[in-house]
Design a protein around this motif. Structure first.
Motif, mmCIF file in Angstrom:
data_model
loop_
_atom_site.group_PDB
_atom_site.id
_atom_site.type_symbol
_atom_site.label_atom_id
_atom_site.label_comp_id
_atom_site.label_asym_id
_atom_site.label_seq_id
_atom_site.Cartn_x
_atom_site.Cartn_y
_atom_site.Cartn_z
ATOM 1 N N ALA A 162 0.461 -1.370 -0.304
ATOM 2 C CA ALA A 162 -0.240 -0.041 -0.192
ATOM 3 C C ALA A 162 1.056 1.189 -0.195
ATOM 4 O O ALA A 162 0.177 2.405 -0.768
ATOM 5 C CB ALA A 162 -0.393 -0.128 1.464
ATOM 6 N N GLU A 163 1.558 1.220 0.862
ATOM 7 C CA GLU A 163 3.084 2.031 0.592
ATOM 8 C C GLU A 163 3.258 2.890 0.071
ATOM 9 O O GLU A 163 3.653 3.782 -0.752
ATOM 10 C CB GLU A 163 3.982 2.148 2.145
ATOM 11 N N TYR A 164 3.896 1.429 -1.701
ATOM 12 C CA TYR A 164 4.596 2.010 -2.679
ATOM 13 C C TYR A 164 3.065 2.011 -3.612
ATOM 14 O O TYR A 164 3.870 3.582 -3.972
ATOM 15 C CB TYR A 164 4.975 0.314 -2.954
ATOM 16 N N ILE A 165 2.013 1.782 -3.316
ATOM 17 C CA ILE A 165 1.016 2.632 -4.658
ATOM 18 C C ILE A 165 0.936 3.412 -4.479
ATOM 19 O O ILE A 165 0.441 4.766 -5.034
ATOM 20 C CB ILE A 165 -0.471 1.371 -4.611
ATOM 21 N N PHE A 166 1.024 4.022 -2.865
ATOM 22 C CA PHE A 166 0.341 5.193 -2.446
ATOM 23 C C PHE A 166 1.171 6.513 -2.687
ATOM 24 O O PHE A 166 1.512 8.142 -3.518
ATOM 25 C CB PHE A 166 -0.525 5.747 -0.852
ATOM 26 N N SER A 167 2.556 6.182 -2.821
ATOM 27 C CA SER A 167 3.570 6.640 -2.880
ATOM 28 C C SER A 167 3.671 7.119 -5.163
ATOM 29 O O SER A 167 3.878 8.087 -4.911
ATOM 30 C CB SER A 167 5.063 6.261 -2.829
ATOM 31 N N PHE A 171 -0.777 9.623 -3.310
ATOM 32 C CA PHE A 171 -1.919 9.538 -2.233
ATOM 33 C C PHE A 171 -1.764 9.847 -0.923
ATOM 34 O O PHE A 171 -0.762 9.102 -0.454
ATOM 35 C CB PHE A 171 -3.053 8.782 -2.247
ATOM 36 N N SER A 172 -1.964 10.643 0.211
ATOM 37 C CA SER A 172 -1.642 10.934 1.577
ATOM 38 C C SER A 172 -2.845 10.849 2.212
ATOM 39 O O SER A 172 -3.575 11.707 2.822
ATOM 40 C CB SER A 172 -0.572 12.164 1.291
ATOM 41 N N PRO A 173 -3.272 9.531 2.718
ATOM 42 C CA PRO A 173 -4.483 9.814 3.063
ATOM 43 C C PRO A 173 -4.355 10.377 5.053
ATOM 44 O O PRO A 173 -4.899 11.084 4.725
ATOM 45 C CB PRO A 173 -4.783 8.091 3.463
ATOM 46 N N PHE A 213 -9.008 -0.533 2.927
ATOM 47 C CA PHE A 213 -8.666 -1.552 1.610
ATOM 48 C C PHE A 213 -7.318 -2.429 1.999
ATOM 49 O O PHE A 213 -7.246 -3.182 1.560
ATOM 50 C CB PHE A 213 -8.346 -1.148 0.321
ATOM 51 N N VAL A 214 -6.175 -1.592 3.354
ATOM 52 C CA VAL A 214 -5.499 -2.610 3.332
ATOM 53 C C VAL A 214 -5.641 -3.754 4.579
ATOM 54 O O VAL A 214 -4.836 -4.561 4.477
ATOM 55 C CB VAL A 214 -4.242 -1.662 3.649
ATOM 56 N N PHE A 215 -6.448 -3.040 5.405
ATOM 57 C CA PHE A 215 -6.290 -3.682 7.079
ATOM 58 C C PHE A 215 -7.431 -4.453 6.675
ATOM 59 O O PHE A 215 -7.636 -5.681 6.639
ATOM 60 C CB PHE A 215 -6.800 -3.134 8.577
#
Length: 404
Positions: A162-167, A171-173, A213-215
């Motif tokens: 998720a970190e990789y995709i958001f980066s 996207f910064s929730p 979506f991640v948890f």
């Protein structure tokens, strides 16, 4: 050749224990959701510092042991099982699975309306998305579905992915609610207008995308796959035999998962390895797995009580709530908005956890009574009826015929 009529499952053909499971899950999910309705995630640390007393601490421990992450898997299992049963019916009728896709689209729209109009903690739209994937994977052998369920539950690197995709997409929730603080959130939800609450609700939803979506999504998908495998293997047709035969397995499952959960909650926090950068996520992942498995134990235990004739009178009322699970789930959100938000009684962050606990008990008793009365006069819950009519493209009668 004339196509066979595709009609809903008749109420007389329902497996009652499935509705009892659903009713039980409706209760447990509200017990968890009310804490978020009473204090949203970004406010919870300060809220707990100010509001927690001795009795509230007991409620937190009880929730951690018996409610957190236990009922979401039950709902997910039943959702996957329900889709699989519908797909089996479509196969017998030689109908396309596009019917399921249509049902999932309608469910997705209901979920989006739930988020925008009532409460941002919706999971219905997530179920609709995952339901499409279930319909695609359904043709796999039951053993393959079981292996996939284990894989999605055990996979340890969702946060890294998720970190990789958001980066990658920028996207910064964590920055979405940066203009809100404890006081502004409290003001908006307790005394703000419906429009102000709506704006915050949408922003809060996107700030919690990682949690959703991640948890939650992997846990939900793994349990949906398990429910689908349960149907594909034919165990649903021999449910009583399965429940009675596997008594020792589920008891050991409960013992092992509870031992670890007690260690995680009460012992590990006293050691540095609990906060270790490498080991910390592993302990948490094991806790999630144990919580999920304990949810399955709940299902087994209720079914065992049912099939052995113990507490039948106590369990039977849950079936009415379960038959209207979608309507009751949305109703809980509506009641929560009325209790906590400015358009209602403005009780946001005014209740402690003990009061929240008894609020859930009161609301659920109300739902037990309401569901029983409703189903005495109508065949389906109101939202269940709407979903059916839209799915089948025809207007079904909702009223029960009066017996002569």
């Amino acid at each position: 050749m004339k196509s066979p009529n595709l009609s809903p499952v008749k109420t007389t053909n329902r497996i009652e224990i499935l509705d009892i499971w659903r009713g039980f899950a409706v209760f447990g999910i509200f017990m968890v959701n009310i804490e978020i309705m009473n204090s949203v995630f970004i406010n919870q640390d300060l809220y707990y510092e100010e509001m927690i007393g001795p009795l509230d601490s007991i409620i937190i421990r009880l929730s951690q042991l018996f409610f957190y992450n236990k009922f979401f898997p039950i709902f997910s299992f039943l959702f996957g099982l329900g889709i699989a049963m519908q797909l089996e019916k479509l196969k017998l009728k030689k109908k396309s699975r596009s019917f399921i896709l249509k049902r999932m689209l309608i469910l997705f729209i209901i979920g989006i309306l739930h988020i925008t109009l009532i409460w941002g903690g919706d999971v219905i739209h997530l179920y609709a998305i995952l339901g499409v994937l279930i319909s695609i994977l359904y043709k796999l052998y039951s053993r393959c579905l079981l292996l996939l369920a284990c894989y999605f539950l055990l996979f340890p690197f969702y946060d890294i992915v998720a970190e990789y995709i958001f980066s990658w997409i920028g996207f910064s929730p964590e920055n979405i609610l940066k203009t809100y603080n404890y006081d502004t959130v409290t003001k908006v939800l307790r005394n703000g207008s419906y429009t102000e609450a709506l704006k915050f609700r949408i922003l809060e939803y996107f700030s919690n995308v990682q949690v959703l979506f991640v948890f939650l999504a992997p846990m939900a998908f793994s349990m949906m796959l398990l429910g689908t495998s349960f149907v594909r293997s034919g165990k649903i047709l021999k449910l009583r035999e399965f429940i009675l035969k596997n008594k020792n397995t589920f008891i050991w499952l409960a013992i092992i998962t509870n031992v670890y959960r007690i260690i995680f909650l009460f012992i590990l926090p006293n050691f540095d390895i609990y906060r270790d950068d490498f080991l910390g996520p592993i302990w948490l992942k094991l806790m999630i797995i144990c919580d999920t498995l304990f949810g399955l134990f709940y299902m087994w235990f209720i079914a065992w009580l049912w099939f052995t004739g113990k507490l039948i009178k106590a369990l039977k009322p849950l079936a009415s709530v379960g038959k209207m699970a979608l309507s009751n789930y949305i109703l809980q959100s509506f009641i929560g908005v009325i209790i906590f938000n400015g358009i209602g009684f403005s009780m946001y962050q005014k209740l402690n956890l003990v009061q929240c606990f008894f609020t859930v008990i009161s609301v659920f008793i109300f739902q037990l009574i309401l569901s029983k009365i409703w189903l005495q006069h109508f065949k389906f819950g109101p939202l269940e009826w709407c979903w059916r009519c839209l799915s089948y493209g025809k207007l079904f009668s909702i009223k029960k015929e009066k017996s002569q």
